[in-house]
Design a protein around this motif. Structure first.
Motif, PDB file in Angstrom:
ATOM      1  N   ILE A 157      -0.092 -39.994   3.231  1.00 48.23           N
ATOM      2  CA  ILE A 157       0.500 -38.651   3.155  1.00 48.23           C
ATOM      3  C   ILE A 157       2.018 -38.734   3.263  1.00 48.23           C
ATOM      4  O   ILE A 157       2.747 -38.068   2.513  1.00 48.23           O
ATOM      5  CB  ILE A 157      -0.096 -37.739   4.245  1.00 48.23           C
ATOM      6  CG1 ILE A 157      -1.561 -37.444   3.919  1.00 48.23           C
ATOM      7  CG2 ILE A 157       0.699 -36.445   4.375  1.00 48.23           C
ATOM      8  CD1 ILE A 157      -2.323 -36.770   5.041  1.00 48.23           C
ATOM      9  N   ILE A 158       2.509 -39.581   4.176  1.00 44.86           N
ATOM     10  CA  ILE A 158       3.957 -39.774   4.308  1.00 44.86           C
ATOM     11  C   ILE A 158       4.541 -40.312   3.005  1.00 44.86           C
ATOM     12  O   ILE A 158       5.599 -39.857   2.541  1.00 44.86           O
ATOM     13  CB  ILE A 158       4.271 -40.707   5.495  1.00 44.86           C
ATOM     14  CG1 ILE A 158       3.931 -40.011   6.812  1.00 44.86           C
ATOM     15  CG2 ILE A 158       5.728 -41.158   5.473  1.00 44.86           C
ATOM     16  CD1 ILE A 158       3.965 -40.920   8.024  1.00 44.86           C
ATOM     17  N   ALA A 159       3.860 -41.250   2.375  1.00 38.64           N
ATOM     18  CA  ALA A 159       4.332 -41.815   1.102  1.00 38.64           C
ATOM     19  C   ALA A 159       4.382 -40.747   0.018  1.00 38.64           C
ATOM     20  O   ALA A 159       5.336 -40.688  -0.770  1.00 38.64           O
ATOM     21  CB  ALA A 159       3.440 -42.976   0.679  1.00 38.64           C
ATOM     22  N   ILE A 160       3.373 -39.882  -0.027  1.00 40.33           N
ATOM     23  CA  ILE A 160       3.353 -38.814  -1.037  1.00 40.33           C
ATOM     24  C   ILE A 160       4.489 -37.830  -0.799  1.00 40.33           C
ATOM     25  O   ILE A 160       5.187 -37.425  -1.741  1.00 40.33           O
ATOM     26  CB  ILE A 160       1.979 -38.114  -1.038  1.00 40.33           C
ATOM     27  CG1 ILE A 160       0.911 -39.069  -1.587  1.00 40.33           C
ATOM     28  CG2 ILE A 160       2.014 -36.825  -1.853  1.00 40.33           C
ATOM     29  CD1 ILE A 160      -0.513 -38.574  -1.401  1.00 40.33           C
ATOM     30  N   VAL A 161       4.714 -37.453   0.452  1.00 36.57           N
ATOM     31  CA  VAL A 161       5.810 -36.528   0.775  1.00 36.57           C
ATOM     32  C   VAL A 161       7.147 -37.153   0.412  1.00 36.57           C
ATOM     33  O   VAL A 161       8.014 -36.493  -0.187  1.00 36.57           O
ATOM     34  CB  VAL A 161       5.762 -36.124   2.263  1.00 36.57           C
ATOM     35  CG1 VAL A 161       7.026 -35.393   2.681  1.00 36.57           C
ATOM     36  CG2 VAL A 161       4.535 -35.268   2.546  1.00 36.57           C
ATOM     37  N   LEU A 162       7.331 -38.416   0.746  1.00 32.33           N
ATOM     38  CA  LEU A 162       8.584 -39.098   0.387  1.00 32.33           C
ATOM     39  C   LEU A 162       8.745 -39.193  -1.128  1.00 32.33           C
ATOM     40  O   LEU A 162       9.859 -39.082  -1.653  1.00 32.33           O
ATOM     41  CB  LEU A 162       8.620 -40.485   1.023  1.00 32.33           C
ATOM     42  CG  LEU A 162       8.822 -40.507   2.544  1.00 32.33           C
ATOM     43  CD1 LEU A 162       8.574 -41.909   3.091  1.00 32.33           C
ATOM     44  CD2 LEU A 162      10.205 -40.025   2.910  1.00 32.33           C
ATOM     45  N   PHE A 192      16.650 -42.827  -5.329  1.00 30.26           N
ATOM     46  CA  PHE A 192      15.864 -44.029  -5.080  1.00 30.26           C
ATOM     47  C   PHE A 192      15.751 -44.395  -3.604  1.00 30.26           C
ATOM     48  O   PHE A 192      15.078 -45.355  -3.271  1.00 30.26           O
ATOM     49  CB  PHE A 192      16.386 -45.238  -5.867  1.00 30.26           C
ATOM     50  CG  PHE A 192      16.257 -45.059  -7.349  1.00 30.26           C
ATOM     51  CD1 PHE A 192      15.028 -44.892  -7.938  1.00 30.26           C
ATOM     52  CD2 PHE A 192      17.382 -45.049  -8.145  1.00 30.26           C
ATOM     53  CE1 PHE A 192      14.912 -44.722  -9.297  1.00 30.26           C
ATOM     54  CE2 PHE A 192      17.277 -44.882  -9.507  1.00 30.26           C
ATOM     55  CZ  PHE A 192      16.038 -44.711 -10.084  1.00 30.26           C
ATOM     56  N   THR A 193      16.381 -43.639  -2.721  1.00 33.07           N
ATOM     57  CA  THR A 193      16.271 -43.930  -1.291  1.00 33.07           C
ATOM     58  C   THR A 193      14.884 -43.576  -0.781  1.00 33.07           C
ATOM     59  O   THR A 193      14.217 -44.392  -0.132  1.00 33.07           O
ATOM     60  CB  THR A 193      17.337 -43.156  -0.505  1.00 33.07           C
ATOM     61  OG1 THR A 193      18.617 -43.506  -1.020  1.00 33.07           O
ATOM     62  CG2 THR A 193      17.278 -43.476   0.974  1.00 33.07           C
ATOM     63  N   PHE A 194      14.441 -42.367  -1.057  1.00 31.82           N
ATOM     64  CA  PHE A 194      13.126 -41.940  -0.581  1.00 31.82           C
ATOM     65  C   PHE A 194      11.999 -42.696  -1.280  1.00 31.82           C
ATOM     66  O   PHE A 194      10.923 -42.871  -0.717  1.00 31.82           O
ATOM     67  CB  PHE A 194      12.965 -40.426  -0.747  1.00 31.82           C
ATOM     68  CG  PHE A 194      13.848 -39.646   0.179  1.00 31.82           C
ATOM     69  CD1 PHE A 194      13.515 -39.506   1.518  1.00 31.82           C
ATOM     70  CD2 PHE A 194      15.016 -39.066  -0.277  1.00 31.82           C
ATOM     71  CE1 PHE A 194      14.325 -38.806   2.384  1.00 31.82           C
ATOM     72  CE2 PHE A 194      15.836 -38.366   0.580  1.00 31.82           C
ATOM     73  CZ  PHE A 194      15.495 -38.227   1.918  1.00 31.82           C
TER      74      PHE A 194
END
Length: 140
Positions: free
Chosen positions: A8-13, A23-25
């Motif tokens: 979920i954190i990866a999807i939000v980022l 490209f940071t997130f």
């Protein structure tokens, strides 16, 4: 179950990256995906956080600069605002001399000057450059 939180954190980022395109997130999302993979193998949260941090830092300092260079080199430069005006055609609304005059440029009235011979009212001119609030023009 912690692997789902990392996912979920990866999807939000990833969504935040789509809004910023820096490209940071995206690199942080890569770290979160690596932590999700480790979360599927172990329940140790400390190891997951360590993997997230290490992978994110490695991606930020290796992949991100390469990706920025690639995007910057393949993106055409587009001139905007005042930089887009030189080379455009305008109409002299008044006589334009070295001391001043008025032109209609891109639907707007501009103060203008010329370094050549005076330009009579109604002439079609080309903007050679912008000097402050004045367009420097020459006859077409």
């Amino acid at each position: 179950m912690t692997w789902m939180a990392w996912l979920i954190i990866a999807i939000v980022l990833g969504i935040i990256e789509m809004l910023t395109v820096e490209f940071t997130f995206l690199m942080l999302a890569g770290g979160a995906l690596a932590a999700a993979a480790v979360g599927g193998l172990t329940d140790n949260v400390a190891i997951q956080i360590l993997v997230f941090c290490v992978v994110s830092v490695v991606l930020l300092f290796t992949v991100r600069p390469w990706a920025r260079r690639l995007v910057d080199s393949s993106t055409p430069e587009s001139k905007t605002n005042v930089n887009s005006l030189p080379g455009q055609i305008a109409e002299a609304l008044t006589d334009v001399t070295a001391r001043g005059g008025r032109i209609k440029l891109d639907g707007e009235v501009w103060s203008a000057r010329t370094y050549d011979a005076p330009i009579p009212e109604g002439s079609i001119v080309i903007v050679s450059r912008i000097d402050g609030a004045h367009a420097i023009v020459e006859l077409r």
